[in-house]
Scaffold this motif. Structure first.
Motif, PDB file in Angstrom:
ATOM      1  N   GLY A 218      28.372 -68.482  44.134  1.00 44.88           N
ATOM      2  CA  GLY A 218      28.843 -69.599  43.323  1.00 44.88           C
ATOM      3  C   GLY A 218      27.862 -69.988  42.231  1.00 44.88           C
ATOM      4  O   GLY A 218      28.255 -70.498  41.182  1.00 44.88           O
ATOM      5  N   SER A 275      30.284 -71.993  48.488  1.00 42.33           N
ATOM      6  CA  SER A 275      29.423 -71.485  47.419  1.00 42.33           C
ATOM      7  C   SER A 275      29.620 -69.995  47.166  1.00 42.33           C
ATOM      8  O   SER A 275      28.735 -69.349  46.632  1.00 42.33           O
ATOM      9  CB  SER A 275      27.959 -71.798  47.722  1.00 42.33           C
ATOM     10  OG  SER A 275      27.576 -71.229  48.945  1.00 42.33           O
ATOM     11  N   SER A 276      30.789 -69.472  47.527  1.00 44.93           N
ATOM     12  CA  SER A 276      31.140 -68.123  47.091  1.00 44.93           C
ATOM     13  C   SER A 276      32.381 -68.212  46.208  1.00 44.93           C
ATOM     14  O   SER A 276      33.232 -69.068  46.418  1.00 44.93           O
ATOM     15  CB  SER A 276      31.466 -67.219  48.284  1.00 44.93           C
ATOM     16  OG  SER A 276      30.306 -66.904  49.010  1.00 44.93           O
ATOM     17  N   VAL A 277      32.475 -67.323  45.229  1.00 42.32           N
ATOM     18  CA  VAL A 277      33.697 -67.232  44.430  1.00 42.32           C
ATOM     19  C   VAL A 277      34.750 -66.538  45.298  1.00 42.32           C
ATOM     20  O   VAL A 277      34.508 -65.441  45.801  1.00 42.32           O
ATOM     21  CB  VAL A 277      33.441 -66.418  43.143  1.00 42.32           C
ATOM     22  CG1 VAL A 277      34.731 -66.216  42.373  1.00 42.32           C
ATOM     23  CG2 VAL A 277      32.395 -67.117  42.282  1.00 42.32           C
TER      24      VAL A 277
END
Lengths: 422, 422
Positions: A218, A275-277
């Motif tokens: 992210g 917090s990851s795409v």
């Protein structure tokens, strides 16, 4: 005393008992896969009425391989379909009375004022998941039959009461009943119409669109492709498609319906980690099918709409979303307005309510599409439930409407199947 | 032979062994809650190096009640923190070498060319979840210590190696180590910087926004309020907020970073049923915090942004979404560019790579914020991992960079802690 007066009196005398019966049925949570408890209550009632019971687990090969079968359910065991027949003396027209026992999930329980399965009663309303959609309707059917039987009225034609599973997931229960041989000269389904008569019903289909992205941290989200963002592009185009499709509809039966054939975005799931795409988004929804439309044409229109979005976006044009037609699938219904069943129901309505019946097109599909398109049984929808309350929190039904509907249906039975006089 | 040449030779001789060690560590899946297997490999290595081991389960009251503690994890048992100290002879400066053992989930396994935990090697790259973020960095730390110990080099200052849990979820592992008393004159964290030096690190926080709608049957969706549609309105405003926040940043360290403090929408969950209007949507994401910003100010800015959307929408203004600050929370880091630790690392880099080190601001938070803000230990970030590959499918690391980083860190240790000559 006339037969019609006997019915009115019997129903008036049995309001408390009828209310308690509905309450007990609502308290038995019958969401998909756990219909057996509520069916047991239905079976017990039919047994007491002396009806010929047919109780069976659906799911045989004839059903699974039928072109109108559409279900992702793997296991029907333990949760039967129920059909109970009141045999006539012969020669009269037959009538199917069809209700579904399954209810949709209750949603966020905290939004309910009372336990969704309490059957709480207040100001003439009975609350709970399934009151309106459609245990209230089913109870109206059983009260109608009980009023006739208890009043000693005999019929010429057969009355075929059905308590089916799976209506909310595409109608496998009613399809199984049709394939088992249950067909008739007419059918009534007391889905929640606010006691309006719906000769035409909107069909519908479920779709699932899977959108791919590319994951990344992210903190460097610009290195990835966010599947939620791409999914939102598709949702916006689907909203546009809904406008285009509804602008085409000019049937006056839809005059009072804000969106005749809605397209509902019912579900989205994407991402595993804040917090990851997210690299995948799954969107599920339901598209309405107008009475005159073919399911295949509507499928193509939605698929073309998604293709259009892809053309405008470089990522999507190289990573086409997949579209699945899964789960629920309800044929539209399209009964001619001059069919004698509509006249019979309208006449009964006017006798009971002292006003003209409202005839409209239904905003949702019902099992009526299967009864008419597969079972060749003309179906009309009229029921006591509150249309806006179906699938909603604090779902409720007006108890008076349940008893009025029971009377309308009893009169229609006597008219359609004809009373047998010895 | 000079000490520096001994280190270079030792590392050159031990490339195969080092590679196999990293491979084994990657093969041990250490996603949150299952860190013990990978920690066991670390412990065994530290034991062989003769370091003073401190292995403990975090989660005592001092930690849970600390203002910088932020975690939703209930159970730390069985998955310890590990600290291993190479005691110096005295007088030299101490140095913490910190790596986290936890890795983020692997995402959709079908997108990976190889099993995410295979440790597959091809063309000088080692593939797998955690290679870049940050087992490759941790292995570089251990190789540096092993090269020094094996070459018979003694140090004046202490080297404090840390293999912590929970970095990906807010840094409870490093915070626990600080509270246990581990502080030093400097710290290096080999997070994936492409071997750039990051004296400033973006902090970040996780948020969860819960949007209410009103459920209804999809066929009369106009009777309900779609929580997904309302959620999309909020997502669009958050995208706007990201633009506004980044337009303000003028630190030249961010010149080459497309979005210095990204706001990532990482997750959305809404709806239970394709043909019901969803009554609740839960959006989770991560907002970046610039090195000079206070966490509290950034919280307020996001909360105000959501309030702005609500003002523009009648439903939302009567049904305010709730905002939670949960899970991950990383303090930003902000080390002065003229701090001697940066000079020491830069000089080592130039010796090993024969080129000038690139100094930038990191696009993500690290445990460096906790080390400096809570532990008063100045921290610099430099590591062998590929920034863009962190959290991505097919995550990989260049093996050469692991060994170069090991050498840079070994030289920095010898310079910072000073070599002890008998």
């Amino acid at each position: 005393m006339s037969d019609e007066l006997k019915i009115k009196d019997w129903l008036y005398e049995h309001q408390s008992k009828g209310t308690r019966f509905l309450q007990r049925l609502v308290q038995e949570n019958s969401t998909r896969g756990q219909e057996s408890g509520a069916q047991a209550i239905i079976i017990e009632k039919c047994r007491k009425l002396g009806l010929n019971l047919d109780i069976w687990e659906i799911g045989d090969e004839d059903l699974i391989n039928h072109s109108a079968y559409c279900s992702d359910r793997k296991d029907y065991s333990g949760n039967p379909n129920v059909v109970a027949v009141l045999k006539g003396k012969g020669e009269g027209k037959s009538l199917i009375l069809n209700g579904h026992i399954d209810v949709v999930p209750e949603g966020d329980e905290n939004d309910w004022l009372h336990d969704p399965f309490s059957g709480h009663i207040e100001n003439g309303k009975l609350f709970g998941r399934g009151t309106t959609d459609m245990k209230g309707g089913t109870v109206a059917l059983l009260l109608a039959i009980e009023a006739i039987v208890s009043s000693g009225i005999k019929l010429k034609g057969d009355v075929i009461f059905q308590s089916v599973i799976e209506e909310e997931s595409g109608g496998a229960g009613t399809l199984a009943a049709v394939l088992r041989g249950y067909k008739a000269d007419g059918a009534i389904i007391p889905e929640p119409t606010n006691m309006k008569i719906f000769p035409k019903q909107q069909g519908s289909m479920w779709f699932r669109i899977t959108v791919k992205g590319r994951s990344a941290h992210g903190g460097t989200r610009y290195e990835g492709v966010n599947a939620i963002e791409k999914g939102i592009m598709i949702i916006r185009q689907l909203q546009e498609l809904e406008s285009v499709r509804n602008a085409r509809i000019d049937d006056p039966l839809y005059d009072n319906i804000p969106i005749p054939v809605p397209l509902n975005i019912g579900k989205i799931q994407s991402g595993q980690w804040p917090s990851s795409v997210p690299d995948i988004a799954v969107i599920e929804g339901r598209i309405g099918v107008a009475p005159h439309e073919q399911m295949k044409d509507v499928e193509k229109e939605l698929e073309d709409c998604v293709k259009e979005v892809c053309k405008l976006d470089e990522w999507l044009s190289n990573h086409h979303p997949t579209i699945e037609w899964f789960g629920g699938r309800w044929q539209p219904g399209n009964l001619d307005l001059d069919h004698p069943l509509i006249a019979s129901v309208s006449s009964s309505f006017e006798k009971v309510k002292n006003e003209k019946a409202v005839i409209e097109a239904s905003p949702w599909g019902t099992d009526g599409g299967i009864l008419s398109n597969v079972g060749n049984t003309p179906a009309v929808i009229i029921g006591p439930g509150v249309t806006a309350s179906a699938h909603d929190v604090n779902e409720y039904i007006h108890l008076n409407d349940v008893f009025d509907t029971a009377e309308i249906i009893a009169l229609t039975i006597m008219n359609w199947c004809e009373v047998y006089k010895e």
